[in-house]
Design a protein around this motif. Structure first.
Motif, PDB file in Angstrom:
ATOM      1  N   ASP A   1       0.971  -1.076   0.028  1.00 18.34           N
ATOM      2  CA  ASP A   1       0.008  -0.019   0.073  1.00 18.34           C
ATOM      3  C   ASP A   1       0.838   1.191   0.092  1.00 18.34           C
ATOM      4  OD1 ASP A   1      -2.376  -1.369   0.108  1.00 18.34           O
ATOM      5  OD2 ASP A   1      -2.553  -1.093   2.281  1.00 18.34           O
ATOM      6  N   ILE A   2       2.119   1.201   0.452  1.00 17.50           N
ATOM      7  CA  ILE A   2       3.024   2.366   0.702  1.00 17.50           C
ATOM      8  C   ILE A   2       3.419   2.768  -0.797  1.00 17.50           C
ATOM      9  CG2 ILE A   2       5.489   3.084   1.031  1.00 17.50           C
ATOM     10  CD1 ILE A   2       5.269   0.893   3.333  1.00 17.50           C
ATOM     11  N   LEU A   3       3.085   1.988  -1.993  1.00 17.51           N
ATOM     12  CA  LEU A   3       3.279   2.070  -3.125  1.00 17.51           C
ATOM     13  C   LEU A   3       2.266   2.581  -4.100  1.00 17.51           C
ATOM     14  CD1 LEU A   3       5.547   2.386  -5.631  1.00 17.51           C
ATOM     15  CD2 LEU A   3       5.107  -0.130  -5.677  1.00 17.51           C
ATOM     16  N   VAL A   4       0.947   2.698  -3.506  1.00 14.10           N
ATOM     17  CA  VAL A   4       0.003   2.841  -4.342  1.00 14.10           C
ATOM     18  C   VAL A   4       0.046   4.363  -4.613  1.00 14.10           C
ATOM     19  CG1 VAL A   4      -2.490   3.308  -3.925  1.00 14.10           C
ATOM     20  CG2 VAL A   4      -1.622   1.400  -3.208  1.00 14.10           C
ATOM     21  N   PRO A   5       0.477   5.400  -4.080  1.00 12.15           N
ATOM     22  CA  PRO A   5       0.696   6.762  -4.580  1.00 12.15           C
ATOM     23  C   PRO A   5       1.622   6.883  -5.900  1.00 12.15           C
ATOM     24  CG  PRO A   5       0.960   6.969  -2.189  1.00 12.15           C
ATOM     25  CD  PRO A   5       1.095   5.420  -2.618  1.00 12.15           C
ATOM     26  N   GLY A   6       2.644   5.935  -6.001  1.00 15.30           N
ATOM     27  CA  GLY A   6       3.304   5.567  -7.131  1.00 15.30           C
ATOM     28  C   GLY A   6       2.493   5.181  -8.336  1.00 15.30           C
ATOM     29  N   TYR A   7       1.547   4.255  -8.116  1.00 10.38           N
ATOM     30  CA  TYR A   7       0.768   3.649  -8.954  1.00 10.38           C
ATOM     31  C   TYR A   7      -0.200   4.689  -9.822  1.00 10.38           C
ATOM     32  CZ  TYR A   7      -3.213   1.448 -11.617  1.00 10.38           C
ATOM     33  OH  TYR A   7      -3.931   0.981 -12.489  1.00 10.38           O
ATOM     34  N   ASP A   8      -0.744   5.734  -8.833  1.00 15.02           N
ATOM     35  CA  ASP A   8      -1.554   6.653  -9.209  1.00 15.02           C
ATOM     36  C   ASP A   8      -1.070   7.761 -10.090  1.00 15.02           C
ATOM     37  OD1 ASP A   8      -3.440   5.745  -7.500  1.00 15.02           O
ATOM     38  OD2 ASP A   8      -2.965   7.124  -5.871  1.00 15.02           O
ATOM     39  N   ARG A   9       0.470   7.930 -10.158  1.00 14.55           N
ATOM     40  CA  ARG A   9       1.142   8.723 -10.890  1.00 14.55           C
ATOM     41  C   ARG A   9       1.427   8.219 -12.229  1.00 14.55           C
ATOM     42  NH1 ARG A   9       4.443  10.996  -6.235  1.00 14.55           N
ATOM     43  NH2 ARG A   9       5.977   9.539  -6.539  1.00 14.55           N
ATOM     44  N   ILE A  10       1.438   6.803 -12.429  1.00 16.51           N
ATOM     45  CA  ILE A  10       1.640   6.228 -13.855  1.00 16.51           C
ATOM     46  C   ILE A  10       0.494   5.383 -14.354  1.00 16.51           C
ATOM     47  CG2 ILE A  10       4.138   5.670 -13.042  1.00 16.51           C
ATOM     48  CD1 ILE A  10       2.023   2.750 -13.203  1.00 16.51           C
ATOM     49  N   LYS A  11      -0.742   5.341 -13.778  1.00 19.72           N
ATOM     50  CA  LYS A  11      -1.781   4.512 -14.092  1.00 19.72           C
ATOM     51  C   LYS A  11      -1.999   5.125 -15.526  1.00 19.72           C
ATOM     52  CE  LYS A  11      -5.107   7.432 -11.797  1.00 19.72           C
ATOM     53  NZ  LYS A  11      -6.139   7.371 -10.867  1.00 19.72           N
ATOM     54  N   ASP A  12      -2.008   6.184 -15.765  1.00 18.92           N
ATOM     55  CA  ASP A  12      -2.403   6.626 -17.540  1.00 18.92           C
ATOM     56  C   ASP A  12      -1.070   6.704 -18.247  1.00 18.92           C
ATOM     57  OD1 ASP A  12      -4.826   7.110 -16.632  1.00 18.92           O
ATOM     58  OD2 ASP A  12      -4.301   9.006 -15.801  1.00 18.92           O
ATOM     59  N   HIS A  13       0.087   5.922 -17.848  1.00 22.66           N
ATOM     60  CA  HIS A  13       1.316   5.821 -18.567  1.00 22.66           C
ATOM     61  C   HIS A  13       0.996   4.946 -19.844  1.00 22.66           C
ATOM     62  CE1 HIS A  13       5.381   4.801 -19.527  1.00 22.66           C
ATOM     63  NE2 HIS A  13       5.696   5.657 -18.721  1.00 22.66           N
ATOM     64  N   GLU A  14       1.564   5.546 -20.795  1.00 28.55           N
ATOM     65  CA  GLU A  14       1.304   4.827 -22.184  1.00 28.55           C
ATOM     66  C   GLU A  14       2.393   3.815 -22.141  1.00 28.55           C
ATOM     67  OE1 GLU A  14       1.523   7.439 -25.570  1.00 28.55           O
ATOM     68  OE2 GLU A  14      -0.332   8.499 -24.908  1.00 28.55           O
ATOM     69  N   GLY A  15       2.223   2.916 -23.237  1.00 28.78           N
ATOM     70  CA  GLY A  15       3.126   1.536 -22.985  1.00 28.78           C
ATOM     71  C   GLY A  15       2.829   0.390 -22.857  1.00 28.78           C
ATOM     72  N   ASP A  16       3.541  -0.718 -22.987  1.00 33.28           N
ATOM     73  CA  ASP A  16       3.128  -1.942 -22.771  1.00 33.28           C
ATOM     74  C   ASP A  16       3.165  -2.304 -21.223  1.00 33.28           C
ATOM     75  OD1 ASP A  16       5.767  -2.724 -22.118  1.00 33.28           O
ATOM     76  OD2 ASP A  16       6.033  -3.422 -24.190  1.00 33.28           O
ATOM     77  N   ARG A  17       2.619  -3.450 -20.766  1.00 35.06           N
ATOM     78  CA  ARG A  17       2.857  -3.927 -19.220  1.00 35.06           C
ATOM     79  C   ARG A  17       4.092  -3.764 -18.731  1.00 35.06           C
ATOM     80  NH1 ARG A  17       3.361  -8.416 -16.074  1.00 35.06           N
ATOM     81  NH2 ARG A  17       2.310  -8.495 -14.227  1.00 35.06           N
ATOM     82  N   GLY A  18       5.201  -4.337 -19.481  1.00 30.03           N
ATOM     83  CA  GLY A  18       6.723  -4.099 -18.971  1.00 30.03           C
ATOM     84  C   GLY A  18       7.123  -2.629 -18.836  1.00 30.03           C
ATOM     85  N   GLU A  19       6.680  -1.981 -19.714  1.00 33.43           N
ATOM     86  CA  GLU A  19       7.278  -0.289 -19.485  1.00 33.43           C
ATOM     87  C   GLU A  19       6.429   0.276 -18.452  1.00 33.43           C
ATOM     88  OE1 GLU A  19       8.039   0.700 -24.272  1.00 33.43           O
ATOM     89  OE2 GLU A  19       6.023   0.714 -23.374  1.00 33.43           O
ATOM     90  N   ARG A  20       5.205  -0.354 -18.075  1.00 40.18           N
ATOM     91  CA  ARG A  20       4.422   0.490 -17.057  1.00 40.18           C
ATOM     92  C   ARG A  20       5.008  -0.154 -15.653  1.00 40.18           C
ATOM     93  NH1 ARG A  20      -0.689   2.331 -17.626  1.00 40.18           N
ATOM     94  NH2 ARG A  20      -1.842   1.217 -16.074  1.00 40.18           N
ATOM     95  N   LEU A  21       5.440  -1.416 -15.656  1.00 42.43           N
ATOM     96  CA  LEU A  21       6.140  -1.879 -14.402  1.00 42.43           C
ATOM     97  C   LEU A  21       7.444  -1.530 -14.087  1.00 42.43           C
ATOM     98  CD1 LEU A  21       5.383  -5.781 -14.697  1.00 42.43           C
ATOM     99  CD2 LEU A  21       4.484  -4.388 -12.940  1.00 42.43           C
TER     100      LEU A  21
END
Length: 217
Positions: free
Chosen positions: A140-160
């Motif tokens: 859950d500590i990382l959830v704010p990071g996900y919120d910043r990349i959730k609209d990131h373009e690219g494939d799954r590997g790039e998003r990870l």
């Protein structure tokens, strides 16, 4: 305690080799460390992943680095309460007692913790129950990071990969919520750093706070 077993043979054999080589060759230095204590210049907060070894990568010797390893190299925000905070305790000791000059948050490619957070936030949680899983609650500590990349373009590997980079930034941001860390940084006694390494290539990307981007080293 009858279920607790002695060390497996392969580990004791490795210990014997270490004593006969590394330890014996550096017996004087180990004696010095035992008598005079530790004075590491840097603290590394890295992932538990067995494929990533900051000591080996940065050619550390005994006494060089103060180490904390946890799932996905995360730092929780400053929150003194009744909970047990192993990572926070280590940070406090490193800064207020050992007086380290550098704290390095080190992430890596293919991080299982980062992937678990990604899947959870995407609505595809793993098998563990959220309320009983330590991993799920920790991520859950990382959830704010996900919120910043959730609209990131690219494939799954790039998003990870992007989420892994954000995890380092989240940890750096959380470090600055610790008063003794913030004060030491302001006084010029402590510097914070973020790095991300690609396991397959050995490439290292370091975070440039002024430019707000990761750059190859």
């Amino acid at each position: 305690m009858h279920r607790i077993k002695v060390l497996p043979n392969y580990l004791t054999k490795r210990l014997e080799r270490w004593r006969a080589t590394t330890f014996d060759d550096n017996r004087e230095w180990f004696s010095h460390l035992a008598q005079h204590g530790q004075h590491p210049r840097a603290m590394f907060i890295s992932c538990c992943d067995s494929r990533v070894d900051p000591v080996a990568m940065f050619e550390g010797e005994p006494g060089d680095f103060f180490l904390v390893r946890n799932v996905a190299n995360l730092v929780p925000p400053y929150a003194p309460d009744s909970e047990l905070h192993g990572t926070s305790a280590a940070i406090e000791y490193a800064v207020t007692v050992l007086g380290v000059s550098h704290i390095v948050v080190m992430g890596h490619s293919g991080c299982g913790g980062v992937e678990a957070c990604y899947e959870k936030c995407e609505g595809n949680p793993a098998d563990w129950e959220e309320q009983t899983s330590f991993v799920s609650r920790w991520m859950d500590i990382l959830v704010p990071g996900y919120d910043r990349i959730k609209d990131h373009e690219g494939d799954r590997g790039e998003r990870l990969s992007a989420l892994g980079h954000e995890g380092i930034k989240v940890s750096l941001e959380n470090l600055l919520t610790f008063p003794f860390v913030s004060d030491a940084v302001t006084d010029g006694k402590l510097a914070l750093h973020g790095v991300w390494t690609d396991i397959a290539s050995g490439d290292l990307h370091a975070y440039d706070g002024a430019a707000e981007e990761f750059r190859s080293v």
